[in-house]
Design a protein around this motif. Sequence first.
Motif, PDB file in Angstrom:
ATOM      1  N   GLU A  72       0.795  -1.162   0.078  1.00  0.00           N
ATOM      2  CA  GLU A  72      -0.002   0.062  -0.167  1.00  0.00           C
ATOM      3  C   GLU A  72       0.771   1.201  -0.136  1.00  0.00           C
ATOM      4  O   GLU A  72       0.332   2.313  -0.454  1.00  0.00           O
ATOM      5  CB  GLU A  72      -1.122  -0.032   1.204  1.00  0.00           C
ATOM      6  N   HIS A  73       2.322   1.157   0.426  1.00  0.00           N
ATOM      7  CA  HIS A  73       3.002   2.572   0.546  1.00  0.00           C
ATOM      8  C   HIS A  73       3.958   2.404  -0.262  1.00  0.00           C
ATOM      9  O   HIS A  73       5.066   2.361  -0.266  1.00  0.00           O
ATOM     10  CB  HIS A  73       3.195   2.256   2.206  1.00  0.00           C
ATOM     11  N   ARG A  74       3.599   2.503  -1.536  1.00  0.00           N
ATOM     12  CA  ARG A  74       4.573   2.710  -2.610  1.00  0.00           C
ATOM     13  C   ARG A  74       4.820   4.163  -2.883  1.00  0.00           C
ATOM     14  O   ARG A  74       4.316   5.132  -2.495  1.00  0.00           O
ATOM     15  CB  ARG A  74       3.890   2.095  -3.877  1.00  0.00           C
ATOM     16  N   PRO A  75       6.202   4.293  -3.508  1.00  0.00           N
ATOM     17  CA  PRO A  75       6.701   5.700  -3.915  1.00  0.00           C
ATOM     18  C   PRO A  75       5.928   6.260  -4.893  1.00  0.00           C
ATOM     19  O   PRO A  75       5.327   5.362  -5.736  1.00  0.00           O
ATOM     20  CB  PRO A  75       8.283   5.427  -4.410  1.00  0.00           C
ATOM     21  N   PRO A  76       5.375   7.625  -4.813  1.00  0.00           N
ATOM     22  CA  PRO A  76       4.589   8.192  -5.730  1.00  0.00           C
ATOM     23  C   PRO A  76       5.470   8.156  -6.940  1.00  0.00           C
ATOM     24  O   PRO A  76       6.629   8.329  -7.032  1.00  0.00           O
ATOM     25  CB  PRO A  76       4.655   9.592  -5.036  1.00  0.00           C
ATOM     26  N   LYS A  77       4.546   8.378  -7.898  1.00  0.00           N
ATOM     27  CA  LYS A  77       4.924   8.613  -9.245  1.00  0.00           C
ATOM     28  C   LYS A  77       5.130  10.144  -9.717  1.00  0.00           C
ATOM     29  O   LYS A  77       3.812  10.744  -9.603  1.00  0.00           O
ATOM     30  CB  LYS A  77       4.247   7.940 -10.585  1.00  0.00           C
ATOM     31  N   LEU A  78       6.164  10.570  -9.760  1.00  0.00           N
ATOM     32  CA  LEU A  78       6.495  12.190  -9.719  1.00  0.00           C
ATOM     33  C   LEU A  78       6.635  12.707 -11.151  1.00  0.00           C
ATOM     34  O   LEU A  78       6.359  13.956 -11.110  1.00  0.00           O
ATOM     35  CB  LEU A  78       7.746  12.251  -8.887  1.00  0.00           C
TER      36      LEU A  78
END
Length: 479
Positions: A72-78
Amino acid sequence: MQRAAAPSPVYYAGNAPPPPEPPVRGRLWRVLGWVSVVLSVGLVAGSLTAYGFWRRLDGQIDREHVDDRLGEHRPPKLNSSLNILVMGSDSRAGENARYGVEAGQRSDTTILLHISPGGESAIGISFPRDSMVQMPPCRKKNGTTVPAQFGMINAAFSNGGPACTWRTIESLTRIHIDHYVEVDFAGFKRVVDALGGVEICVPKRVDDPKAELHLRAGRQTVRGDQALGYVRTRYVLGDGSDLDRIRRQQAFMASVVKKATDKGMLTDPGRTYDFLSAATKSIKADDRLTLSVMQKLASGLSGMSAGKVRFVTVPVQPYPQDKNRVQFNQALAEPLFKAVREDNKLPEPAPAPVPAQNKVPPVPPAQVKVGVYNASSAQGLARRTADQLGERGFQIVKVGTSKKRYPRTMILYGVGAERQAARLAIAVPGPQPRPWASARPGYVYLVIGKDGAELRALTPTVPKMAGEIRGDRNICAPT
């Protein structure tokens, strides 16, 4: 000018006003919109043959759904760059049975392929299989969970397949991964053979019965089992370390890139189709690597030359508890990971010269007071953009979310802030700064619409690394 609805709760102190209504665009924008639709229909109608070609290739890919196993706590796509996790599996199933019996299945090779926005450049980052890392808990296909553990990075694949390796790499790098591709031994040989072989250069004669490898010294072309043996052998070439084998694999991949981008290859439809068909028959991928994604990727990479592709290895250092293992050198690895995470956009061409009387010299970021507002549906967009601007020295005085959505991103400024707005426009290329009568004097406002806001990449985009290998290198040059 009307004002938008009041912004949501603020995260930074300041008294900046809410984002404004965009200027009225009128009939011109509606006409341009319909022109775009007509052009799109024309392009689709004109590419039905190519679409059929892609459909045939698409049907050959073995896909797997992994989204529900990535946590659930994946790095955001920036940004709009593309990150693909490429894994070479050491599975002995099916066609691979002839290579012996192995307990379990591990990732023989793990590479994060990063493609910059617009397909201008690419970098492949190799993760040494002997790296000792902390792996997160992983859920297998059957629903059972393997608890978090510390061990060699290639064990993640046996813990939970590609999804576990994906999750592990994201947790170690904080880089958002978009897709994965897995290739086994047999698939590797098919791809090499479809290219007509790949050129290598060895410093001495090689005879390695275990790897079924027999090569003469010097420059030569390898196919099939010889190519597989060359990238797998560990003890008859180099110093026997996994790091040395990685350098040889990177040199081999550089030759593959050079061959695949050769003009003779690309101008021969038959050879191109044979190569792509062999590739799609040889890979396993996530189910979001769809036909449209592949077409977009192919279009973006169409102009990339071999010299724009680099291969590097994550900086490592000896693991104190075991001389045969390594660990990440965080002081050197983190700048590489950060550069990949924030590869927002390549520098754009220099703007047209502005008459001297109209030039507005920019000011340092520290003198720019910025209010950032999210006027799109993307969650957390304003906060992420504000954090990125803050890291570049801008004064972030307010972050908010507008209840009203705007189609285009705007840079607006108050009285006396023209130079500050010009400086923000350098960091956020695209929108042209405009004055806003309701703005607080001296303030600049970045109102992020549905088209997003991408920061100009800092140069160089990804730092040069010791020992990196480029796709256009001389294959006989030392690695």
